[in-house]
Design an enzyme around this catalytic site. Structure first.
Site, PDB file in Angstrom:
ATOM      1  N   ARG A  36      -1.385  11.624   1.973  1.00 23.61           N
ATOM      2  CA  ARG A  36      -1.477  12.639   0.912  1.00 23.61           C
ATOM      3  C   ARG A  36      -2.229  13.871   1.431  1.00 23.61           C
ATOM      4  O   ARG A  36      -3.458  13.910   1.425  1.00 23.61           O
ATOM      5  CB  ARG A  36      -2.151  12.028  -0.319  1.00 23.61           C
ATOM      6  CG  ARG A  36      -1.220  11.056  -1.060  1.00 23.61           C
ATOM      7  CD  ARG A  36      -1.904  10.281  -2.144  1.00 23.61           C
ATOM      8  NE  ARG A  36      -2.760   9.214  -1.632  1.00 23.61           N
ATOM      9  CZ  ARG A  36      -3.440   8.360  -2.393  1.00 23.61           C
ATOM     10  NH1 ARG A  36      -3.372   8.458  -3.706  1.00 23.61           N
ATOM     11  NH2 ARG A  36      -4.188   7.422  -1.851  1.00 23.61           N
ATOM     12  N   TYR A 152      -0.764 -11.180   0.948  1.00 22.09           N
ATOM     13  CA  TYR A 152      -1.909 -10.287   1.200  1.00 22.09           C
ATOM     14  C   TYR A 152      -2.964 -11.049   2.006  1.00 22.09           C
ATOM     15  O   TYR A 152      -3.503 -10.525   2.992  1.00 22.09           O
ATOM     16  CB  TYR A 152      -2.508  -9.763  -0.114  1.00 22.09           C
ATOM     17  CG  TYR A 152      -3.723  -8.879   0.130  1.00 22.09           C
ATOM     18  CD1 TYR A 152      -3.592  -7.655   0.785  1.00 22.09           C
ATOM     19  CD2 TYR A 152      -5.002  -9.279  -0.267  1.00 22.09           C
ATOM     20  CE1 TYR A 152      -4.696  -6.852   1.042  1.00 22.09           C
ATOM     21  CE2 TYR A 152      -6.112  -8.484  -0.027  1.00 22.09           C
ATOM     22  CZ  TYR A 152      -5.955  -7.264   0.630  1.00 22.09           C
ATOM     23  OH  TYR A 152      -7.057  -6.478   0.882  1.00 22.09           O
ATOM     24  N   LEU A 184     -14.580  -7.775  -3.884  1.00 23.60           N
ATOM     25  CA  LEU A 184     -14.008  -6.801  -4.834  1.00 23.60           C
ATOM     26  C   LEU A 184     -14.699  -5.440  -4.768  1.00 23.60           C
ATOM     27  O   LEU A 184     -15.909  -5.339  -5.028  1.00 23.60           O
ATOM     28  CB  LEU A 184     -14.122  -7.372  -6.252  1.00 23.60           C
ATOM     29  CG  LEU A 184     -13.203  -8.578  -6.514  1.00 23.60           C
ATOM     30  CD1 LEU A 184     -13.774  -9.474  -7.613  1.00 23.60           C
ATOM     31  CD2 LEU A 184     -11.799  -8.114  -6.874  1.00 23.60           C
TER      32      LEU A 184
END
Ligand code: NDP
Ligand code: 8X3
Length: 251
Positions: A36, A152, A184
């Protein structure tokens, strides 16, 4: 003193972006990578006051594009001292019998093959100079398989195996190789995994997840140890998390 140069993949978001900010505070020259361009420009504008920044726009799945982008680096940025292999994501959370092969391809192509392509483009200059530090961002999913995590988890187990293989093969050259394995972390990771589905917003609710800055500080700690010290393999959870399936949440 000479400034070091770090190349960070996945620098447009989350852990990679936070690492770019942390390194800029420490005066490390930066090569920031991602797809991006607008985000790369924004981060470059923000950090250029503190350090020298170059951006590279390529998809790590594309070996030729990866080689070409890294080969295009000018004199000031071409000697990479620190490689942060961070680009990656989970795609989907499905039992193996109903998982999407597109999701499987994405995870193996980005998390595993992409990491290899970037490494292949940079390691020869490190072996030639007999110095360098490679940090591969693995995951707690690389140490433990959880329900529906199948591919994953496989991709992150592969990252750990590649890290160990790199450490052995690059040992004669004095190159440090480290795995940083978070649990996490509150980033765009879940938006990507669940493709923007509402469930993505609930992943970090009811407890304090790790923040990308927590991992960035750990990465800086790893790269700033004395020459004889290598953090080989580090697992970090939020306090509320005990393993992949045990997270203490407020109701
Ligand atoms: P984010 O989604 O916030 O960031 C992912 C980054 O990877 C983005 O900068 C993205 O850039 C880049 N990226 C993705 N696909 C490609 C591609 N094909 N080519 C080039 N760049 C790509 O997630 P995180 O910051 O959380 O994830 C960073 C790493 O940390 C990943 O390897 C992830 O597996 C790992 N991790 C994350 C955890 C978490 O809970 N969040 C826990 C453990 C590990 P762009 O889209 O601009 O290309
Ligand atoms: C990200 C952590 O638990 O979603 O690697 O696999 S988890």
């Amino acid at each position: 003193m000479d400034r070091k140069t770090a190349l960070i993949t996945g620098a447009t978001s989350g852990i990679g972006r936070a690492t770019a900010h942390e390194f800029s505070k420490q005066g490390i020259n930066l090569v920031l990578c991602g797809r991006r361009q607008e985000r790369l420009d924004t981060i470059q504008n923000a950090l250029e006051r503190q350090t020298n920044v170059q951006t590279l726009n390529f998809d790590v799945r594309d070996n030729q594009a990866t080689k070409k982008a890294i080969a295009s680096l000018g004199e000031d940025f071409k000697n990479i001292d620190i490689l942060i292999n961070n680009a990656g994501n989970a795609h989907g959370l499905d039992p193996i019998q109903s998982g999407s092969t597109d999701d499987w391809d994405a995870m193996m192509d980005i998390n595993v093959k992409g990491l290899l392509y970037v490494s292949k483009a940079i390691i020869p200059q490190m072996t030639e100079r007999k110095s360098g530090h490679i940090i591969n961002i693995g995951s707690s999913a690389g140490k433990e398989v959880y329900p529906k995590g199948n591919v994953y988890c496989a991709s992150k187990h592969a990252v750990l195996a590649i890290t160990e293989g790199m450490r052995i093969d690059l040992n004669p050259f004095g190159i440090k190789v480290s795995a940083i394995n978070p649990g996490l972390v509150e980033t765009e990771f879940s938006q990507v995994r669940f493709k923007g589905d509402a469930i993505a917003d609930s992943v970090y609710k009811g407890y304090k997840a790790l923040q990308p800055e927590d991992i960035a500080e750990i990465i800086y700690f790893a790269i700033s140890r004395p020459a004889h010290v290598n953090i080989a393999d580090l697992l970090v959870f939020p306090t509320a998390q005990a393993n992949s399936t045990t997270v203490k949440k407020e109701q």
